[in-house]
Design a protein around this motif. Structure first.
Motif, PDB file in Angstrom:
ATOM      1  N   LEU A 197       0.828  -1.197   0.000  1.00 32.89           N
ATOM      2  CA  LEU A 197       0.000   0.000   0.000  1.00 32.89           C
ATOM      3  C   LEU A 197       0.867   1.254   0.000  1.00 32.89           C
ATOM      4  CD1 LEU A 197      -2.816   1.268   0.154  1.00 32.89           C
ATOM      5  CD2 LEU A 197      -2.650   1.129   2.641  1.00 32.89           C
ATOM      6  N   ALA A 212       2.194   1.694  -3.457  1.00 30.99           N
ATOM      7  CA  ALA A 212       1.151   2.194  -4.348  1.00 30.99           C
ATOM      8  C   ALA A 212       0.906   3.679  -4.117  1.00 30.99           C
ATOM      9  CB  ALA A 212      -0.139   1.409  -4.144  1.00 30.99           C
ATOM     10  N   GLN A 213       0.984   4.127  -2.860  1.00 33.38           N
ATOM     11  CA  GLN A 213       0.802   5.547  -2.570  1.00 33.38           C
ATOM     12  C   GLN A 213       1.955   6.374  -3.133  1.00 33.38           C
ATOM     13  OE1 GLN A 213       0.284   5.467   1.680  1.00 33.38           O
ATOM     14  NE2 GLN A 213      -1.952   5.552   1.507  1.00 33.38           N
ATOM     15  N   ARG A 269      -3.094   3.444 -11.383  1.00 36.65           N
ATOM     16  CA  ARG A 269      -2.407   3.499 -10.077  1.00 36.65           C
ATOM     17  C   ARG A 269      -3.394   3.792  -8.949  1.00 36.65           C
ATOM     18  NH1 ARG A 269       3.536   6.135 -11.113  1.00 36.65           N
ATOM     19  NH2 ARG A 269       4.210   4.497 -12.520  1.00 36.65           N
ATOM     20  N   ARG A 270      -4.393   4.617  -9.240  1.00 37.22           N
ATOM     21  CA  ARG A 270      -5.410   4.896  -8.229  1.00 37.22           C
ATOM     22  C   ARG A 270      -6.192   3.620  -7.907  1.00 37.22           C
ATOM     23  NH1 ARG A 270     -10.674   5.897  -8.552  1.00 37.22           N
ATOM     24  NH2 ARG A 270     -10.597   6.101 -10.808  1.00 37.22           N
ATOM     25  N   LYS A 278      -4.042   1.364  -5.815  1.00 34.21           N
ATOM     26  CA  LYS A 278      -4.005   1.801  -4.414  1.00 34.21           C
ATOM     27  C   LYS A 278      -5.292   1.398  -3.699  1.00 34.21           C
ATOM     28  CE  LYS A 278      -3.732   5.736  -1.406  1.00 34.21           C
ATOM     29  NZ  LYS A 278      -4.771   6.647  -1.075  1.00 34.21           N
TER      30      LYS A 278
END
Length: 127
Positions: A37, A40-41, A52-53, A56
């Motif tokens: 996580l 991903a952020q 990518r959003r 996440k």
């Protein structure tokens, strides 16, 4: 009866494997989910894209599910501990209640003439 036993025995390995895959090493899996996580952020901060959003959001949902599962497991363990302690507490409590009842038991009475009266129906151990 033997057929049922045989089928249950054949399921045992599958259930053990399922348990190992889904419920073992919870803390390690949560740690990995947190790091994924965080990655991903960071990727989202570098460059914002829909993929990518979504990545996440997916990692956040996985992490939330793992945390819920861990919470359920810990809750179950605490309930087990509480039930074991509760059982010993009730044993202690009832031993105290029995002792008080023994102390408060009326064994005999004195009548108006001063004679002691013992009734065997109410006190079978005394006579």
């Amino acid at each position: 009866m033997f057929q049922i036993f045989d089928r249950l025995k054949s399921l045992k390995k599958e259930l053990q494997h399922l348990h190992r895959c889904n419920f073992s090493n919870r803390s390690e899996r949560i740690h990995k989910a947190r790091s994924r996580l965080a990655d991903a952020q960071e990727a989202l901060h570098e460059e914002y894209t829909d993929s990518r959003r979504e990545s996440k959001q997916k990692e956040a949902m996985v992490r939330q599910q793992l945390l819920r599962d861990e919470d359920r497991i810990l809750t179950q363990k605490s309930k087990d501990d509480w039930m074991n302690l509760l059982d010993t507490n009730t044993t202690y409590l009832y031993s105290i209640v029995r002792a008080k009842m023994r102390k408060q038991r009326i064994i005999s009475l004195m009548n108006e003439q001063g004679n002691r009266v013992i009734d065997a129906r109410f006190n079978p151990g005394v006579v």
